[in-house]
Each structure stands twice: as structure tokens, then as C-alpha cells.
Design an enzyme around this catalytic site. Sequence first.
Site, short mmCIF file in Angstrom:
data_model
loop_
_atom_site.label_atom_id
_atom_site.label_comp_id
_atom_site.label_asym_id
_atom_site.label_seq_id
_atom_site.Cartn_x
_atom_site.Cartn_y
_atom_site.Cartn_z
N LYS A 13 0.73 -1.41 0.05
CA LYS A 13 -0.23 -0.36 -0.08
C LYS A 13 0.70 1.28 0.13
O LYS A 13 0.73 2.06 -0.51
CB LYS A 13 -0.54 0.21 1.46
CG LYS A 13 -1.43 -0.84 0.74
CD LYS A 13 -2.70 -1.36 2.70
CE LYS A 13 -1.92 -1.07 3.93
NZ LYS A 13 -1.49 -2.68 4.12
N ARG A 89 -9.20 0.23 9.23
CA ARG A 89 -8.15 -1.33 9.86
C ARG A 89 -9.53 -1.75 10.43
O ARG A 89 -9.33 -3.05 10.85
CB ARG A 89 -7.52 -0.92 10.40
CG ARG A 89 -5.60 -1.07 9.82
CD ARG A 89 -4.90 -0.63 10.03
NE ARG A 89 -3.43 -0.99 10.47
CZ ARG A 89 -2.71 -1.19 9.12
NH1 ARG A 89 -2.65 -0.05 8.96
NH2 ARG A 89 -1.78 -1.86 9.18
N ARG A 128 11.84 -5.38 4.18
CA ARG A 128 11.64 -4.08 3.87
C ARG A 128 12.69 -2.64 4.83
O ARG A 128 13.25 -3.05 6.12
CB ARG A 128 10.60 -3.48 5.01
CG ARG A 128 9.81 -2.20 4.61
CD ARG A 128 8.56 -1.86 4.87
NE ARG A 128 7.58 -2.10 7.09
CZ ARG A 128 6.23 -2.17 6.39
NH1 ARG A 128 5.84 -1.76 4.92
NH2 ARG A 128 5.84 -2.52 7.42
N ARG A 161 11.35 -1.04 10.64
CA ARG A 161 11.05 -0.49 11.48
C ARG A 161 11.08 -1.44 12.66
O ARG A 161 11.12 -2.82 12.51
CB ARG A 161 9.59 -0.98 11.07
CG ARG A 161 9.33 0.60 9.59
CD ARG A 161 7.61 0.36 9.97
NE ARG A 161 6.94 -0.08 10.83
CZ ARG A 161 5.98 -0.27 9.52
NH1 ARG A 161 5.38 0.29 8.68
NH2 ARG A 161 4.82 -0.84 9.56
N ARG A 172 0.69 -9.11 13.45
CA ARG A 172 -0.45 -8.06 12.49
C ARG A 172 -1.08 -8.80 11.63
O ARG A 172 -2.27 -8.13 11.06
CB ARG A 172 0.97 -7.33 12.59
CG ARG A 172 1.20 -5.96 13.13
CD ARG A 172 2.87 -5.50 13.18
NE ARG A 172 2.69 -5.51 11.20
CZ ARG A 172 3.87 -4.96 10.36
NH1 ARG A 172 5.40 -5.35 11.05
NH2 ARG A 172 3.78 -4.45 9.14
P1 ADP Z 1 1.68 -2.48 7.87
O1 ADP Z 1 0.55 -1.73 6.52
O2 ADP Z 1 2.81 -2.16 7.29
O3 ADP Z 1 0.95 -3.14 8.81
P2 ADP Z 1 1.89 0.60 8.85
O4 ADP Z 1 2.79 1.68 8.91
O5 ADP Z 1 0.22 0.65 8.41
O6 ADP Z 1 1.97 -1.25 8.69
O7 ADP Z 1 0.98 1.03 10.12
C1 ADP Z 1 1.72 0.48 11.50
C2 ADP Z 1 1.34 -0.04 12.74
O8 ADP Z 1 0.22 0.87 13.25
C3 ADP Z 1 0.00 -1.23 12.99
O9 ADP Z 1 0.40 -2.16 12.88
C4 ADP Z 1 -0.86 -0.41 13.61
O10 ADP Z 1 -0.29 -0.92 15.53
C5 ADP Z 1 -0.49 0.62 13.50
N1 ADP Z 1 -1.69 1.82 12.88
C6 ADP Z 1 -1.76 1.49 11.29
N2 ADP Z 1 -2.93 2.69 11.38
C7 ADP Z 1 -3.38 1.99 12.52
C8 ADP Z 1 -5.34 2.08 12.02
N3 ADP Z 1 -5.93 2.71 10.78
N4 ADP Z 1 -6.03 1.85 13.21
C9 ADP Z 1 -5.30 1.18 14.31
N5 ADP Z 1 -4.08 1.14 14.43
C10 ADP Z 1 -3.16 1.45 13.31
#
Ligand code: ADP
Length: 218
Positions: A13, A89, A128, A161, A172
Site C-alpha cells: 500500500k 483498519r 523492508r 521498523r 499483525r
Molecule cells: P503495515 O501496513 O505494514 O502494517 P502501517 O505503517 O500501516 O504498517 O501500520 C503500522 C502499525 O501502526 C500497525 O500495526 C498499528 O499498530 C498502527 N496503525 C496504523 N494504522 C492504523 C489504524 N488505521 N488503526 C489502528 N492502528 C493503526
Amino acid sequence: MIIVLLGAPGAGKGTLAGALKDELGVHHISTGDLIRAEIKAGSPIGLEIKRFVESGGLVPDEVVTRMIEGKVKSTASDNRGYMFDGFPRTGAQATDLDKVLSANGLAIDFALYMEASIDVVLQRLTGRRVCRKCGALFHLTNMPPKKDGVCDVCGGELYQRADDNKETIMKRMSVYNEQTMPIIDFYKKQSKLKTINADSGAEDVRKALLQILNGKKS
Ligand code: ADP
Ligand code: ZN
């Protein structure tokens, strides 16, 4: 154009949004980036949500929705549109996003489901690397930087990360299956869902989205 990017962690994404935001002129809104910025700044919110991110869980809905609301309110009038990456999410976030947008006279055009297989996402996440300064994404083998450990875009330092380790990745993934997968249906019911195969390389995925935007595929 208002697009929601859906897909497992590692589906690509952020890579897709990074590749297309300038070309499409849209705002790229990544809740992951917003969250990491709060944590890095050590803000009260950042301190409160750090533990959720580090354990691979989700930050509470109210917190992320407030972040999104602020971003949309401050940019809606420029009419550039959005690419939402990592939000919504959960079911609650999906309905909240519709509310926030409609309060600003806007609506989602479509949700792009980036379907990727588990082997592919695991390989992507473990390799990554992210720029500490500008957030640009790299991968040790799929998209290596020109110079080891250095961002091609801004010269910043690349890092891994804290949540990109095997154990947290597995957590996750299960959070994704339980809480995020159901919203694919939410968009399907609204006839707003488009699906692409996200196992292929970044350039193929980029082309697939452009094809959809040009109306060649539904
Ligand atoms: P990826 O898509 O690789 O998991 P992101 O950078 O989108 O990584 O998200 C990293 C973390 O940030 C998630 O595992 C969660 O803890 C938090 N996070 C991101 N977006 C949301 C969201 N919309 N709602 C709740 N937590 C979120
Ligand atoms: Zn950079």
C-alpha cells in the site's frame, strides 16, 4: 479522486501510494506514518499509543479517526483528493471515514484491495527498510537503495521498523485477518471494491491501478 488502499501488511500500500501520489496529485494519508511521527515526537498521544504499535496491535479507533479528521478538515478545500493507506483498519473506522468525508462534502470513489499471498508479504516485511527522514520505502533485495543504508530521495539514514520482526509480523497478520478483512465486504456491498493481484512487482501493481483509473478494468 478518493481511494482507500486495502490489504495485508506488506501488500504494498505504502509503496503504491508513494509511487502515484505525485502523478495523481492526491494527498497520501498513511495512519502508520502519522502514528510513527507522534511516537518519534514523544507527544502525549505518541506516548499513549507506542505500546499498541510495538506489540503489533491496533491503536484505538478514536485516536486514529481524530488524526484522519484533522488531516481531511485541513485539506478538503484544495480538492486534490486522497489516497488512504492503512486506514480504515476496522469496521468502526470504515464508517467513521465515510462520516468524516461526507461532513466535508466528499465520498470515497473506490477501495482497492491489494491481494497478496503470505510468503510474499513475509519476504517484503522482513526485508523492508524505511528512511528516517522522509519515510521513503526500500527493500534489501526487491528495491535496494543505490547506496547501502542511505535514502535515494533525501540521503537520510535507512532503518528497520521495530515492528518488522517475525513475531510482531505474525501478530499483525492475525489482527489483519480478524479486524481488517471484514471491511473488504463493507466496500463490496457498496459496489466500491476493486481487486488487484499484489504479488507482482511494484511497477506492475502501479500499472494495474492506472488501468483501473482509466476505466479499462473493473
Ligand atoms: P503495515 O501496513 O505494514 O502494517 P502501517 O505503517 O500501516 O504498517 O501500520 C503500522 C502499525 O501502526 C500497525 O500495526 C498499528 O499498530 C498502527 N496503525 C496504523 N494504522 C492504523 C489504524 N488505521 N488503526 C489502528 N492502528 C493503526
Ligand atoms: Zn529519505
